[in-house]
Design an enzyme around this catalytic site. Structure first.
Site, PDB file in Angstrom:
ATOM      1  N   ASN A  10       0.878  -1.172   0.000  1.00  0.00           N
ATOM      2  CA  ASN A  10       0.000   0.000   0.000  1.00  0.00           C
ATOM      3  C   ASN A  10       0.915   1.221   0.000  1.00  0.00           C
ATOM      4  O   ASN A  10       1.447   1.608   1.041  1.00  0.00           O
ATOM      5  CB  ASN A  10      -0.886  -0.049   1.248  1.00  0.00           C
ATOM      6  N   ARG A  93      -2.456  -2.098  -3.568  1.00  0.00           N
ATOM      7  CA  ARG A  93      -3.670  -1.309  -3.390  1.00  0.00           C
ATOM      8  C   ARG A  93      -3.573  -0.109  -4.336  1.00  0.00           C
ATOM      9  O   ARG A  93      -2.609   0.647  -4.280  1.00  0.00           O
ATOM     10  CB  ARG A  93      -3.776  -0.814  -1.951  1.00  0.00           C
ATOM     11  N   HIS A 182     -12.786   2.720  -0.364  1.00  0.00           N
ATOM     12  CA  HIS A 182     -12.811   1.677   0.688  1.00  0.00           C
ATOM     13  C   HIS A 182     -13.436   0.385   0.152  1.00  0.00           C
ATOM     14  O   HIS A 182     -13.979  -0.412   0.921  1.00  0.00           O
ATOM     15  CB  HIS A 182     -13.656   2.113   1.910  1.00  0.00           C
ATOM     16  N   HIS A 210     -18.214   1.650   7.265  1.00  0.00           N
ATOM     17  CA  HIS A 210     -16.758   1.646   7.484  1.00  0.00           C
ATOM     18  C   HIS A 210     -16.409   2.975   8.149  1.00  0.00           C
ATOM     19  O   HIS A 210     -16.377   4.023   7.502  1.00  0.00           O
ATOM     20  CB  HIS A 210     -16.036   1.487   6.135  1.00  0.00           C
ATOM     21  N   ASN A 213     -10.747   6.762  10.312  1.00  0.00           N
ATOM     22  CA  ASN A 213     -10.503   8.189  10.207  1.00  0.00           C
ATOM     23  C   ASN A 213     -11.189   8.715   8.945  1.00  0.00           C
ATOM     24  O   ASN A 213     -11.880   9.712   8.962  1.00  0.00           O
ATOM     25  CB  ASN A 213      -8.995   8.440  10.200  1.00  0.00           C
ATOM     26  N   GLY A 214     -11.047   7.965   7.844  1.00  0.00           N
ATOM     27  CA  GLY A 214     -11.949   8.144   6.693  1.00  0.00           C
ATOM     28  C   GLY A 214     -13.166   7.272   6.956  1.00  0.00           C
ATOM     29  O   GLY A 214     -13.038   6.249   7.619  1.00  0.00           O
ATOM     30  N   ARG A 243     -12.538  15.157   7.348  1.00  0.00           N
ATOM     31  CA  ARG A 243     -13.290  15.587   6.151  1.00  0.00           C
ATOM     32  C   ARG A 243     -14.730  15.931   6.507  1.00  0.00           C
ATOM     33  O   ARG A 243     -15.341  15.266   7.339  1.00  0.00           O
ATOM     34  CB  ARG A 243     -13.300  14.479   5.089  1.00  0.00           C
ATOM     35  N   ASP A 284      -9.844  11.925  17.100  1.00  0.00           N
ATOM     36  CA  ASP A 284      -9.814  10.576  17.670  1.00  0.00           C
ATOM     37  C   ASP A 284     -11.058  10.378  18.545  1.00  0.00           C
ATOM     38  O   ASP A 284     -11.266  11.106  19.517  1.00  0.00           O
ATOM     39  CB  ASP A 284      -8.535  10.394  18.499  1.00  0.00           C
ATOM     40  N   MET A 285     -11.859   9.387  18.179  1.00  0.00           N
ATOM     41  CA  MET A 285     -13.127   9.176  18.877  1.00  0.00           C
ATOM     42  C   MET A 285     -12.918   8.872  20.369  1.00  0.00           C
ATOM     43  O   MET A 285     -13.761   9.213  21.198  1.00  0.00           O
ATOM     44  CB  MET A 285     -13.894   8.036  18.176  1.00  0.00           C
ATOM     45  N   VAL A 333     -13.252   3.148  14.383  1.00  0.00           N
ATOM     46  CA  VAL A 333     -14.372   3.607  15.199  1.00  0.00           C
ATOM     47  C   VAL A 333     -15.463   2.525  15.258  1.00  0.00           C
ATOM     48  O   VAL A 333     -15.958   2.184  16.343  1.00  0.00           O
ATOM     49  CB  VAL A 333     -14.947   4.929  14.633  1.00  0.00           C
ATOM     50  N   GLY A 334     -15.823   1.990  14.112  1.00  0.00           N
ATOM     51  CA  GLY A 334     -16.915   1.007  14.050  1.00  0.00           C
ATOM     52  C   GLY A 334     -16.637  -0.235  14.871  1.00  0.00           C
ATOM     53  O   GLY A 334     -17.540  -0.813  15.489  1.00  0.00           O
ATOM     54  N   GLU A 335     -15.360  -0.651  14.912  1.00  0.00           N
ATOM     55  CA  GLU A 335     -15.023  -1.880  15.641  1.00  0.00           C
ATOM     56  C   GLU A 335     -14.861  -1.644  17.135  1.00  0.00           C
ATOM     57  O   GLU A 335     -15.018  -2.566  17.933  1.00  0.00           O
ATOM     58  CB  GLU A 335     -13.710  -2.467  15.088  1.00  0.00           C
ATOM     59  N   GLU A 386      -8.358  -5.362   5.048  1.00  0.00           N
ATOM     60  CA  GLU A 386      -8.163  -4.992   3.649  1.00  0.00           C
ATOM     61  C   GLU A 386      -6.953  -5.713   3.034  1.00  0.00           C
ATOM     62  O   GLU A 386      -6.973  -6.064   1.865  1.00  0.00           O
ATOM     63  CB  GLU A 386      -8.000  -3.467   3.536  1.00  0.00           C
TER      64      GLU A 386
HETATM   65  P1  AMP Z   1      -8.817   3.551  11.043  1.00  0.00           P
HETATM   66  O1  AMP Z   1      -8.765   4.682  10.056  1.00  0.00           O
HETATM   67  O2  AMP Z   1      -9.742   2.456  10.645  1.00  0.00           O
HETATM   68  O3  AMP Z   1      -7.455   3.067  11.461  1.00  0.00           O
HETATM   69  O4  AMP Z   1      -9.466   4.181  12.382  1.00  0.00           O
HETATM   70  C1  AMP Z   1      -8.783   5.142  13.145  1.00  0.00           C
HETATM   71  C2  AMP Z   1      -9.734   5.765  14.140  1.00  0.00           C
HETATM   72  O5  AMP Z   1     -10.346   4.762  14.950  1.00  0.00           O
HETATM   73  C3  AMP Z   1      -9.033   6.667  15.157  1.00  0.00           C
HETATM   74  O6  AMP Z   1      -8.908   7.982  14.674  1.00  0.00           O
HETATM   75  C4  AMP Z   1      -9.962   6.620  16.352  1.00  0.00           C
HETATM   76  O7  AMP Z   1     -10.903   7.686  16.242  1.00  0.00           O
HETATM   77  C5  AMP Z   1     -10.727   5.332  16.185  1.00  0.00           C
HETATM   78  N1  AMP Z   1     -10.455   4.381  17.270  1.00  0.00           N
HETATM   79  C6  AMP Z   1      -9.453   3.492  17.370  1.00  0.00           C
HETATM   80  N2  AMP Z   1      -9.544   2.792  18.525  1.00  0.00           N
HETATM   81  C7  AMP Z   1     -10.631   3.259  19.181  1.00  0.00           C
HETATM   82  C8  AMP Z   1     -11.257   2.967  20.435  1.00  0.00           C
HETATM   83  N3  AMP Z   1     -10.791   2.024  21.228  1.00  0.00           N
HETATM   84  N4  AMP Z   1     -12.378   3.663  20.754  1.00  0.00           N
HETATM   85  C9  AMP Z   1     -12.865   4.620  19.945  1.00  0.00           C
HETATM   86  N5  AMP Z   1     -12.326   4.934  18.761  1.00  0.00           N
HETATM   87  C10 AMP Z   1     -11.220   4.286  18.375  1.00  0.00           C
END
Ligand code: AMP
Length: 405
Positions: A10, A93, A182, A210, A213-214, A243, A284-285, A333-335, A386
């Protein structure tokens, strides 16, 4: 011994993420990342999974060629060198495949030329992807190299979903349409959700959320994408880390005419300084939830706007699909963020959607259901992968078969 390894690359403008997988069982052999390519302080972090012990290296790496050579040396130290006959292919990718690339594709000169032709619609991503491909080709010219496109899964969208309601001639001249991104994640997660339900993907309608961050949503009908929230670029749709997502396009004219901003300034504003970070200063959530727990109103408002948009898309895709079997949450975030999942589904009981608080609170890396047993629509958390999807598609293509996991 037959070749069963796939290297997934990637390539970004100043970074390369990589994973080496064994496609007999989809396991990782090594993972790593090179950052700040072209600077004095380039950094390589490499982890062979056999020991799990990471090695880090910092120093000047002039370009992607130097970076890939360094990666190759690290892999060789672990007995996993790129010159090994066990390496079956390299999967890349590629962010933008336009309308043409509907499938993973073995890369030849014509494919390279087409990826290059798409640079105007993906000015940040496709040039970096091309550099990664050319560098890998120089390293192993004999090996099949496969492009796996972020847009491919969405090429099944009907014209009614893919076209913007603008002048057709202008749109066609500039290849303006909704492509979606995605795609490997939406493909993987929609299939894994069907598996979780014990059904064939062709029998299941899924809304995939999904949320990283995006962030993007998709409506997947019987395994085929029929709508997705990102458009010509990844800017459209959900509220994201940085965004804006959906917005009246006239905001841009206003910023130009009244705010005196340039095109580049607005591009930066909407892609890098908007969304959660623009609304509350954090993207960051975890941090946003922490601030909400302390009574921070700005963080609360950012969260509410994020959830409001998410809910709108769940409702919209419910209507697009007619019948929904599952809503699947994935990515960072979703996971991980149970409050996001709970809030996104709250109040949608009339649509058959609900979350069981206890199941929702469970932390796990496994795909799982978080809806009550009685719910009409399954709500699931399905970790995305991915790299495995890119490796699976790459291996299937060079092996002439589709199935692995
Ligand atoms: P990704 O782009 O899929 O790597 O997701 C990154 C984002 O996931 C980060 O900016 C966080 O906002 C969020 N994230 C990661 N771990 C957690 C967590 N334990 N609780 C809430 N949000 C999380």
């Amino acid at each position: 011994m037959s070749s069963s390894r796939v290297l997934v690359l990637n390539s970004g403008s100043s970074s390369v993420k990589y994973q080496l997988l064994d496609m007999r069982d989809g396991s990782r052999l090594a993972v790593g990342l090179v950052e700040r390519i072209g600077e004095e302080t380039s950094r390589l972090k490499h982890t062979p999974l056999a020991t799990g012990e990471s090695r880090e290296w910092t120093g000047a790496m002039a370009d992607h060629e130097a970076a890939l050579k360094a990666v190759s040396e690290e892999l060789t130290r672990d007995g996993l060198g790129l010159d090994s006959p066990e390496l079956a292919a390299i999967g890349h990718r590629v962010v933008h495949g336009g309308k043409l690339f509907t499938e993973p594709t073995v890369i030849d000169d014509a494919v390279l030329a087409e990826i290059e032709r798409l640079i105007p619609v993906a000015p940040l991503h496709n040039p970096a992807n091309l550099t990664g491909i050319r560098t890998a080709q120089a390293l192993r010219p004999d090996l099949p190299q496969v492009a796996v496109f972020d847009t491919a899964f969405h090429t099944t969208m009907p014209e009614s979903a893919a076209r913007y309601a603008i002048d057709v001639k202008t749109a066609d001249e500039h290849r303006i349409r909704r492509y979606g991104f995605h795609g490997t994640s939406h493909a993987y997660v929609s299939r894994a959700t069907a598996e979780l339900l014990g059904k064939d993907p062709s029998d299941v309608n899924v809304i995939v959320l999904h949320l990283g961050n995006g962030a993007s949503a998709s409506a997947v009908e019987g395994g085929r994408c029929v709508d997705t929230s990102m458009g010509l670029t990844p800017l459209e749709g959900l509220v994201m880390g940085t965004r804006s997502g959906d917005m009246d396009p006239a905001v841009i004219f206003h910023l130009m005419r009244v705010g005196g901003m340039s095109t580049d300034e607005i591009d930066t504003l909407l892609n890098k300084k908007s969304g959660l970070i623009g609304l509350c200063g954090d993207n960051d959530m975890r941090e946003i939830r922490r601030r909400i727990d302390e009574g921070d109103e700005q963080a609360q408002l950012a969260f509410d706007i994020y959830i409001h948009r998410l809910k709108k898309y769940i409702g919209a895709y419910y209507a697009v699909l007619g019948r929904v079997d599952a809503v699947a949450f994935t990515a960072g975030v979703g996971e991980n963020a149970s409050p996001v999942r709970e809030a996104a589904v709250a109040g949608l009981e009339a649509l058959g959607l609900a979350v069981d608080s206890e199941l929702n609170a469970v932390r796990s890396d496994e795909p799982r259901l978080i809806s009550p047993e009685s719910a009409r629509v399954a709500v699931a958390v399905v970790p995305t992968d991915e790299e495995l999807e890119i490796a699976t598609q790459t291996y299937a293509l060079v092996n002439g078969s589709r199935n692995l996991t």
